[in-house]
Design an enzyme around this catalytic site. Structure first.
Site, PDB file in Angstrom:
ATOM      1  N   ASP A  53      36.762  22.141  46.119  1.00  0.00           N
ATOM      2  CA  ASP A  53      35.803  21.021  47.838  1.00  0.00           C
ATOM      3  C   ASP A  53      37.000  19.662  47.781  1.00  0.00           C
ATOM      4  O   ASP A  53      37.722  20.634  47.057  1.00  0.00           O
ATOM      5  CB  ASP A  53      34.634  20.437  46.516  1.00  0.00           C
ATOM      6  CG  ASP A  53      34.065  20.286  47.651  1.00  0.00           C
ATOM      7  OD1 ASP A  53      32.274  20.227  47.543  1.00  0.00           O
ATOM      8  OD2 ASP A  53      34.006  19.063  49.097  1.00  0.00           O
ATOM      9  N   ASP A  80      40.843  22.894  50.509  1.00  0.00           N
ATOM     10  CA  ASP A  80      40.274  22.406  52.057  1.00  0.00           C
ATOM     11  C   ASP A  80      40.385  24.021  52.248  1.00  0.00           C
ATOM     12  O   ASP A  80      41.160  24.462  52.214  1.00  0.00           O
ATOM     13  CB  ASP A  80      41.083  21.991  52.806  1.00  0.00           C
ATOM     14  CG  ASP A  80      40.624  21.584  54.373  1.00  0.00           C
ATOM     15  OD1 ASP A  80      39.801  22.622  54.429  1.00  0.00           O
ATOM     16  OD2 ASP A  80      41.399  20.825  55.256  1.00  0.00           O
ATOM     17  N   TYR A 112      27.826  26.239  65.165  1.00  0.00           N
ATOM     18  CA  TYR A 112      27.152  26.094  63.832  1.00  0.00           C
ATOM     19  C   TYR A 112      27.084  27.773  63.577  1.00  0.00           C
ATOM     20  O   TYR A 112      27.110  28.579  62.725  1.00  0.00           O
ATOM     21  CB  TYR A 112      26.232  24.913  63.406  1.00  0.00           C
ATOM     22  CG  TYR A 112      25.628  25.386  61.624  1.00  0.00           C
ATOM     23  CD1 TYR A 112      26.384  25.174  60.695  1.00  0.00           C
ATOM     24  CD2 TYR A 112      24.832  26.451  61.423  1.00  0.00           C
ATOM     25  CE1 TYR A 112      26.153  25.172  59.615  1.00  0.00           C
ATOM     26  CE2 TYR A 112      24.183  26.657  60.470  1.00  0.00           C
ATOM     27  CZ  TYR A 112      25.143  25.694  58.875  1.00  0.00           C
ATOM     28  OH  TYR A 112      24.414  25.791  57.517  1.00  0.00           O
ATOM     29  N   LYS A 120      28.002  30.762  61.786  1.00  0.00           N
ATOM     30  CA  LYS A 120      27.066  31.709  60.541  1.00  0.00           C
ATOM     31  C   LYS A 120      26.768  33.203  61.752  1.00  0.00           C
ATOM     32  O   LYS A 120      26.714  33.900  60.155  1.00  0.00           O
ATOM     33  CB  LYS A 120      25.437  30.775  60.380  1.00  0.00           C
ATOM     34  CG  LYS A 120      25.867  29.356  59.560  1.00  0.00           C
ATOM     35  CD  LYS A 120      26.678  29.767  58.608  1.00  0.00           C
ATOM     36  CE  LYS A 120      27.313  28.661  57.690  1.00  0.00           C
ATOM     37  NZ  LYS A 120      27.554  28.414  56.463  1.00  0.00           N
ATOM     38  N   THR A 143      19.414  19.246  50.674  1.00  0.00           N
ATOM     39  CA  THR A 143      20.673  19.099  50.492  1.00  0.00           C
ATOM     40  C   THR A 143      21.221  17.834  51.166  1.00  0.00           C
ATOM     41  O   THR A 143      20.477  17.361  52.409  1.00  0.00           O
ATOM     42  CB  THR A 143      21.524  19.754  50.120  1.00  0.00           C
ATOM     43  OG1 THR A 143      21.585  20.110  51.780  1.00  0.00           O
ATOM     44  CG2 THR A 143      21.194  21.960  49.841  1.00  0.00           C
TER      45      THR A 143
HETATM   46  N1  LIG Z   1      21.203  22.976  53.605  1.00  0.00           N
HETATM   47  C1  LIG Z   1      20.849  24.085  53.862  1.00  0.00           C
HETATM   48  O1  LIG Z   1      19.901  24.133  54.705  1.00  0.00           O
HETATM   49  C2  LIG Z   1      21.229  25.546  54.256  1.00  0.00           C
HETATM   50  C3  LIG Z   1      21.070  26.443  54.965  1.00  0.00           C
HETATM   51  C4  LIG Z   1      21.635  27.284  55.609  1.00  0.00           C
HETATM   52  C5  LIG Z   1      22.641  27.262  55.402  1.00  0.00           C
HETATM   53  N2  LIG Z   1      23.222  26.635  54.351  1.00  0.00           N
HETATM   54  C6  LIG Z   1      24.799  26.447  54.069  1.00  0.00           C
HETATM   55  O2  LIG Z   1      24.982  26.373  52.612  1.00  0.00           O
HETATM   56  C7  LIG Z   1      26.529  26.291  52.407  1.00  0.00           C
HETATM   57  C8  LIG Z   1      26.305  24.794  51.765  1.00  0.00           C
HETATM   58  O3  LIG Z   1      25.780  23.994  52.733  1.00  0.00           O
HETATM   59  P1  LIG Z   1      24.841  22.876  51.662  1.00  0.00           P
HETATM   60  O4  LIG Z   1      23.776  22.626  52.114  1.00  0.00           O
HETATM   61  O5  LIG Z   1      25.360  22.788  50.471  1.00  0.00           O
HETATM   62  O6  LIG Z   1      26.156  21.422  52.256  1.00  0.00           O
HETATM   63  P2  LIG Z   1      26.817  20.141  51.899  1.00  0.00           P
HETATM   64  O7  LIG Z   1      26.993  19.219  52.544  1.00  0.00           O
HETATM   65  O8  LIG Z   1      25.983  19.637  50.626  1.00  0.00           O
HETATM   66  O9  LIG Z   1      27.609  20.734  50.848  1.00  0.00           O
HETATM   67  C9  LIG Z   1      29.332  21.315  51.434  1.00  0.00           C
HETATM   68  C10 LIG Z   1      30.311  21.043  50.909  1.00  0.00           C
HETATM   69  O10 LIG Z   1      31.163  21.553  51.319  1.00  0.00           O
HETATM   70  C11 LIG Z   1      32.121  20.911  50.908  1.00  0.00           C
HETATM   71  N3  LIG Z   1      33.034  20.645  52.525  1.00  0.00           N
HETATM   72  C12 LIG Z   1      32.911  20.828  53.958  1.00  0.00           C
HETATM   73  N4  LIG Z   1      34.455  20.724  54.128  1.00  0.00           N
HETATM   74  C13 LIG Z   1      34.912  21.901  53.619  1.00  0.00           C
HETATM   75  C14 LIG Z   1      36.491  22.035  53.554  1.00  0.00           C
HETATM   76  N5  LIG Z   1      36.954  22.210  54.756  1.00  0.00           N
HETATM   77  N6  LIG Z   1      36.949  22.373  52.253  1.00  0.00           N
HETATM   78  C15 LIG Z   1      35.783  22.558  51.284  1.00  0.00           C
HETATM   79  N7  LIG Z   1      35.358  22.018  50.710  1.00  0.00           N
HETATM   80  C16 LIG Z   1      34.414  21.760  52.098  1.00  0.00           C
HETATM   81  C17 LIG Z   1      31.753  19.228  50.832  1.00  0.00           C
HETATM   82  O11 LIG Z   1      32.145  18.964  50.370  1.00  0.00           O
HETATM   83  C18 LIG Z   1      30.532  19.615  50.110  1.00  0.00           C
HETATM   84  O12 LIG Z   1      30.732  19.598  49.556  1.00  0.00           O
HETATM   85  C19 LIG Z   1      27.025  25.787  54.090  1.00  0.00           C
HETATM   86  O13 LIG Z   1      28.192  26.685  54.274  1.00  0.00           O
HETATM   87  C20 LIG Z   1      26.358  25.097  54.746  1.00  0.00           C
HETATM   88  O14 LIG Z   1      26.568  26.185  55.797  1.00  0.00           O
HETATM   89  C21 LIG Z   1      22.896  25.152  53.838  1.00  0.00           C
END
Ligand SMILES: NC(=O)c1ccc[n+]([C@@H]2O[C@H](COP(=O)([O-])OP(=O)(O)OC[C@H]3O[C@@H](n4cnc5c(N)ncnc54)[C@H](O)[C@@H]3O)[C@@H](O)[C@H]2O)c1
Length: 255
Positions: free
Chosen positions: A38, A64, A156, A160, A191
């Site tokens: 992360d 990253d 977004y 996706k 989250t």
């Molecule tokens: N939470 C939701 O409702 C939801 C729904 C559909 C899809 N998603 C997808 O699930 C995945 C996780 O989402 P989440 O809800 O856990 O989000 P979150 O924001 O809680 O966690 C995302 C993590 O990704 C890290 N991150 C961001 N940019 C980065 C980079 N360039 N390199 C490395 N790490 C990086 C952040 O530091 C964070 O720890 C994402 O891809 C998101 O698009 C989430």
């Protein structure tokens, strides 16, 4: 060692928060050794320590996902420490809400570079090691917004949707190497990504109610409900699944 993914080595991006963190905890509980990555180093280190404290193996790398060169270090860490990679969970991602007519190219590229380029770079970096080990399972976090559109979320949605089709194409290309590739499509899950967007919005309570109303089950999801799907895709229980879309959305896209 026992567990549904006992003996497997998993690399998880975005592991410091939300769905990545919960997937890490559950994969560890089911017997996997973990490389967590992360941008958020403090939270990532803390999670790796907490998991190691349960007796599982976990190491954290600051990373990253959009930086091609940094992927080599993640793969090297996994190979040096554990000798193989069986599972890759591409969970790092960023949300965005911005009217399309006002979106700058810079803003568009930022979303695409993390959500889509990051997924591609991870798959390409890890697949040769997986293939050498006889195969593996790649799990890409797409979204319901990779399947249906939403106003204000064009970049977004594009990122996706890209993850969805990247996963299918790779599934076909890498099946002979024993590498399965599936995408996961969560609805709105509670989250930091979602709670942060609600907090930032002018009418947070109304936005939350609106989001809830779009899920037939009448609530937001919780991280465990996605992590359970990820453990299933990581395990041999899903051995005949590749190129599939695992939709876990409380009925959002059923309408
Ligand atoms: N939470 C939701 O409702 C939801 C729904 C559909 C899809 N998603 C997808 O699930 C995945 C996780 O989402 P989440 O809800 O856990 O989000 P979150 O924001 O809680 O966690 C995302 C993590 O990704 C890290 N991150 C961001 N940019 C980065 C980079 N360039 N390199 C490395 N790490 C990086 C952040 O530091 C964070 O720890 C994402 O891809 C998101 O698009 C989430």
């Amino acid at each position: 060692m026992t567990g549904r993914v006992a003996g497997k080595v998993a690399v998880i991006t975005g592991a410091a928060s939300g769905l990545g963190a919960e997937s890490a905890r559950r994969l560890a509980r089911e017997g996997a050794a973990l490389v967590l990555s992360d941008l958020a180093a403090d939270a990532g280190e803390a999670l790796a320590e907490a998991i190691a404290g349960t007796g599982a193996e976990a190491v954290f790398v600051t990373h990253d996902v959009a930086d091609e060169a940094q992927w080599a270090a993640v793969v090297k860490t996994a190979v040096d420490r554990f000798g193989r990679i069986d599972v890759l969970v591409n969970s790092a991602g960023v949300g965005a809400g911005e009217p399309l007519m006002e979106m700058t190219l810079e803003s568009w590229r930022r979303i695409l570079s993390i959500n889509l380029d990051g997924t591609f770079l991870g798959m390409r970096a890890v697949a040769p090691v997986m293939a050498q080990g006889g195969g593996g399972s790649i799990i890409n976090l797409s979204s319901i917004l990779g399947k249906v559109g939403q106003p204000g979320a064009a970049a977004y949605c594009a990122s996706k949707g890209g993850v969805l089709m990247l996963s299918k194409a790779a599934a076909l290309e890498w099946a002979p190497a024993g590498i399965r590739v599936n995408s996961v499509h969560p609805g709105y899950i509670d989250t930091p990504m979602v709670s942060g967007a609600i907090q930032r919005s002018e009418n947070g309570n109304e936005l939350r109610d609106l989001l809830i109303s779009r899920h037939a089950l009448g609530r937001l999801g919780v991280p465990r409900e996605i992590a359970d799907g990820i453990v299933f895709l990581a395990s041999d229980e899903s051995s005949f699944m590749t190129g599939s879309e695992l939709v876990i959305d409380g009925g959002y896209t059923a309408a």
